[in-house]
Design a protein around this motif. Sequence first.
Motif, PDB file in Angstrom:
ATOM      1  N   SER A   1       3.884  16.945   9.129  1.00 19.79           N
ATOM      2  CA  SER A   1       3.798  15.529   8.786  1.00 19.79           C
ATOM      3  C   SER A   1       2.772  15.259   7.700  1.00 19.79           C
TER       4      SER A   1
ATOM      5  N   GLN B   1      11.445  13.486  11.860  1.00 15.57           N
ATOM      6  CA  GLN B   1      10.782  12.519  10.984  1.00 15.57           C
ATOM      7  C   GLN B   1      10.862  12.969   9.527  1.00 15.57           C
ATOM      8  N   SER B   2      10.709  14.254   9.287  1.00 14.74           N
ATOM      9  CA  SER B   2      10.805  14.780   7.921  1.00 14.74           C
ATOM     10  C   SER B   2      12.210  14.574   7.361  1.00 14.74           C
TER      11      SER B   2
ATOM     12  N   SER C   1       8.572  16.012  14.631  1.00 14.48           N
ATOM     13  CA  SER C   1       8.097  16.089  13.257  1.00 14.48           C
ATOM     14  C   SER C   1       9.227  16.471  12.303  1.00 14.48           C
TER      15      SER C   1
ATOM     16  N   VAL D   1      12.649  10.851   6.543  1.00 13.11           N
ATOM     17  CA  VAL D   1      11.932  10.452   5.329  1.00 13.11           C
ATOM     18  C   VAL D   1      12.664  10.956   4.083  1.00 13.11           C
TER      19      VAL D   1
END
Length: 70
Positions: A2, A59-60, A56, A63
Amino acid sequence: ASFLRPAVGERLGFGITLILAIEVTRIVMVDPVPNCGEMLNVSIIITACSFGAYLSLLQSCLVLYLEVIT
C-alpha cells in the motif's frame, strides 16, 4: 504494497509475492505444529497476514483500475 505509488508497476508483483510467501509459510508450518481442535496463535497470525495481503492486493487492483478509467 500500500505504500508504493500506484504508478509503480511492481506494486501488484509485490502483493502476489507476499501472498505466495504467506502460503509457503503456511505449508511449512503444517509439519511442526501439532494437529488439535483449537486455533493456535501461529494460525491466527498467518490468517491475519493473508487477510491483510489479500486486502492490500484488492486495493491495489482497485486503484489501478480507477486510474485507468479516469
